[in-house]
Design a protein around this motif. Structure first.
Motif, PDB file in Angstrom:
ATOM      1  N   VAL A  31       0.850  -1.195   0.000  1.00 45.37           N
ATOM      2  CA  VAL A  31       0.000   0.000   0.000  1.00 45.37           C
ATOM      3  C   VAL A  31       0.882   1.240   0.000  1.00 45.37           C
ATOM      4  N   LEU A  32       0.645   2.125  -0.977  1.00 39.83           N
ATOM      5  CA  LEU A  32       1.384   3.385  -1.056  1.00 39.83           C
ATOM      6  C   LEU A  32       0.396   4.517  -1.297  1.00 39.83           C
ATOM      7  N   LYS A  33       0.358   5.461  -0.361  1.00 40.71           N
ATOM      8  CA  LYS A  33      -0.530   6.614  -0.474  1.00 40.71           C
ATOM      9  C   LYS A  33       0.310   7.884  -0.591  1.00 40.71           C
ATOM     10  N   ILE A  34       0.248   8.517  -1.754  1.00 40.47           N
ATOM     11  CA  ILE A  34       0.948   9.789  -1.964  1.00 40.47           C
ATOM     12  C   ILE A  34      -0.047  10.831  -2.487  1.00 40.47           C
ATOM     13  N   SER A  35      -1.288  10.671  -2.096  1.00 36.26           N
ATOM     14  CA  SER A  35      -2.333  11.614  -2.498  1.00 36.26           C
ATOM     15  C   SER A  35      -2.199  12.921  -1.721  1.00 36.26           C
TER      16      SER A  35
ATOM     17  N   PHE B 161       7.992   2.802 -10.049  1.00 38.38           N
ATOM     18  CA  PHE B 161       7.518   1.667  -9.254  1.00 38.38           C
ATOM     19  C   PHE B 161       7.967   0.328  -9.847  1.00 38.38           C
ATOM     20  N   ALA B 162       9.023   0.365 -10.617  1.00 40.43           N
ATOM     21  CA  ALA B 162       9.464  -0.845 -11.325  1.00 40.43           C
ATOM     22  C   ALA B 162       9.794  -1.993 -10.374  1.00 40.43           C
ATOM     23  N   ASN B 163      10.296  -1.688  -9.169  1.00 40.94           N
ATOM     24  CA  ASN B 163      10.671  -2.730  -8.207  1.00 40.94           C
ATOM     25  C   ASN B 163       9.557  -3.072  -7.229  1.00 40.94           C
ATOM     26  N   ASN B 164       8.477  -2.316  -7.267  1.00 37.87           N
ATOM     27  CA  ASN B 164       7.385  -2.527  -6.307  1.00 37.87           C
ATOM     28  C   ASN B 164       6.330  -3.449  -6.888  1.00 37.87           C
ATOM     29  N   THR B 165       6.743  -4.650  -7.226  1.00 38.37           N
ATOM     30  CA  THR B 165       5.853  -5.577  -7.939  1.00 38.37           C
ATOM     31  C   THR B 165       4.722  -6.114  -7.068  1.00 38.37           C
ATOM     32  N   TRP B 166       4.821  -5.968  -5.737  1.00 37.33           N
ATOM     33  CA  TRP B 166       3.737  -6.415  -4.855  1.00 37.33           C
ATOM     34  C   TRP B 166       2.721  -5.310  -4.592  1.00 37.33           C
ATOM     35  N   LEU B 167       2.947  -4.147  -5.166  1.00 40.56           N
ATOM     36  CA  LEU B 167       2.065  -3.012  -4.920  1.00 40.56           C
ATOM     37  C   LEU B 167       0.637  -3.337  -5.366  1.00 40.56           C
ATOM     38  N   ARG B 168      -0.291  -3.198  -4.426  1.00 40.30           N
ATOM     39  CA  ARG B 168      -1.685  -3.517  -4.709  1.00 40.30           C
ATOM     40  C   ARG B 168      -2.581  -2.277  -4.643  1.00 40.30           C
ATOM     41  N   HIS B 169      -2.213  -1.330  -3.809  1.00 38.23           N
ATOM     42  CA  HIS B 169      -3.018  -0.121  -3.585  1.00 38.23           C
ATOM     43  C   HIS B 169      -2.122   1.093  -3.792  1.00 38.23           C
ATOM     44  N   LEU B 170      -2.449   1.918  -4.789  1.00 38.06           N
ATOM     45  CA  LEU B 170      -1.678   3.122  -5.086  1.00 38.06           C
ATOM     46  C   LEU B 170      -2.645   4.293  -5.234  1.00 38.06           C
ATOM     47  N   ASP B 171      -2.390   5.360  -4.483  1.00 38.77           N
ATOM     48  CA  ASP B 171      -3.275   6.533  -4.534  1.00 38.77           C
ATOM     49  C   ASP B 171      -2.450   7.774  -4.843  1.00 38.77           C
TER      50      ASP B 171
END
Length: 290
Positions: free
Chosen positions: A130-134, A147-157
């Motif tokens: 989960v990454l929130k940069i809103s 985000f090339a290395n963040n392959t497990w990223l499921r939630h991006l805001d």
């Protein structure tokens, strides 16, 4: 009960008391500490707190005035999995800040002053989900491979930022992405953005607050929902010719004309030379017969 029997529970209570006292001593000033959690919400902190227990798993720094995250101090928290830094004053360069917290799963940087996201900002967070940069109004650019290395990223805001463009590959190549917040940004719905709009309409990703994912530019498309402008962009981008297109076509036409003229001229010269050669041969034959 024997004296030794009475001493055992006393010793145990003493050790527990020492452990609790030690926990209280190690808790940062103006923060509350529970098992593996440090909560410093709304304490008007100006700097990253010191004396955070090294086994902390969850750190909450929300609603403070922290403007800088020290990479070295963060790296001591090697077991950190949850970090909430929302509603602070973080900005400018966060590259390599999170290099030592590779187990981080949840990161909230919303409501700050971030200006850009590069490959080096989150590249070490291989477990990030989960990454929130809103709500970073000055966030104007996210690099293509951020985000090339963040392959497990499921939630991006990235809602409510200063973004006008987002390269399709930045999010399309995230295999586990299921939630993408894009609302209330200043999207420029031009031909460069057509690929992203097409991807949005074809993907299975959840876009919350979809009614507010609208175009800001050009004027004729302002306030229109992005998926709804796909047909217009296809028509205008795939059929409309711009000034540079006309220049290119003129150059191509001139080159074709020049090539045709040169070919005709060379063909004419070759034909004349051939005729001269043939006529000379016939004259020589006549001379020999005479």
């Amino acid at each position: 009960m024997s004296p030794s029997g009475r001493s055992q529970p006393l010793s145990l209570m003493f050790l527990l008391g020492m452990g609790m006292a030690s926990e209280r001593i190690n808790c940062p000033s103006r923060c509350s500490c529970q098992y593996l959690e440090v909560n410093c919400t709304g304490q008007q902190l100006q700097e990253f707190p010191v004396d955070i227990p090294l086994d902390t798993r969850q750190l909450i720094l929300a609603s403070n005035n922290v403007s800088y995250l020290p990479a070295v101090e963060l790296s001591f928290l090697a077991d950190l999995v949850y970090l909430d830094c929302s509603k602070n004053l973080l900005g400018d360069d966060l590259d390599f800040t999170f290099i030592g917290v590779v187990k981080l799963v949840y990161l909230d940087l919303s409501f700050n002053n971030l200006t850009q996201v590069t490959f080096s900002t989150f590249s070490h967070l291989l477990s990030l989900v989960v990454l929130k940069i809103s709500d970073n109004p000055n966030l104007a650019a996210i690099e293509k491979d951020a985000f090339a290395n963040n392959t497990w990223l499921r939630h991006l805001d990235v809602s409510r930022t200063g973004l006008t463009f987002l390269d399709t590959s930045t999010v399309r190549d995230l295999p586990n992405l299921r939630f993408l917040g894009l609302s209330d940004n200043l999207w420029h719905c031009n031909c460069s953005f057509l690929d992203f709009v097409t991807w949005m309409t074809e993907s299975n990703i959840n876009f919350p607050d979809a009614d507010n994912i609208t175009c800001y530019n050009p004027e004729g498309l302002r306030a229109l929902r992005i998926p709804a402008v796909e047909a217009q962009l296809h028509f205008s981008c795939l059929t409309q010719l711009y000034k540079q297109d006309y220049v290119f076509l003129c150059l191509v036409g001139f080159c074709i004309f020049l090539a045709g003229t040169m070919t005709a001229w060379l063909s004419g010269i070759c034909a004349v030379i051939y005729e001269v050669y043939v006529s000379k041969g016939e004259e020589e034959d006549e001379d020999e017969e005479d």
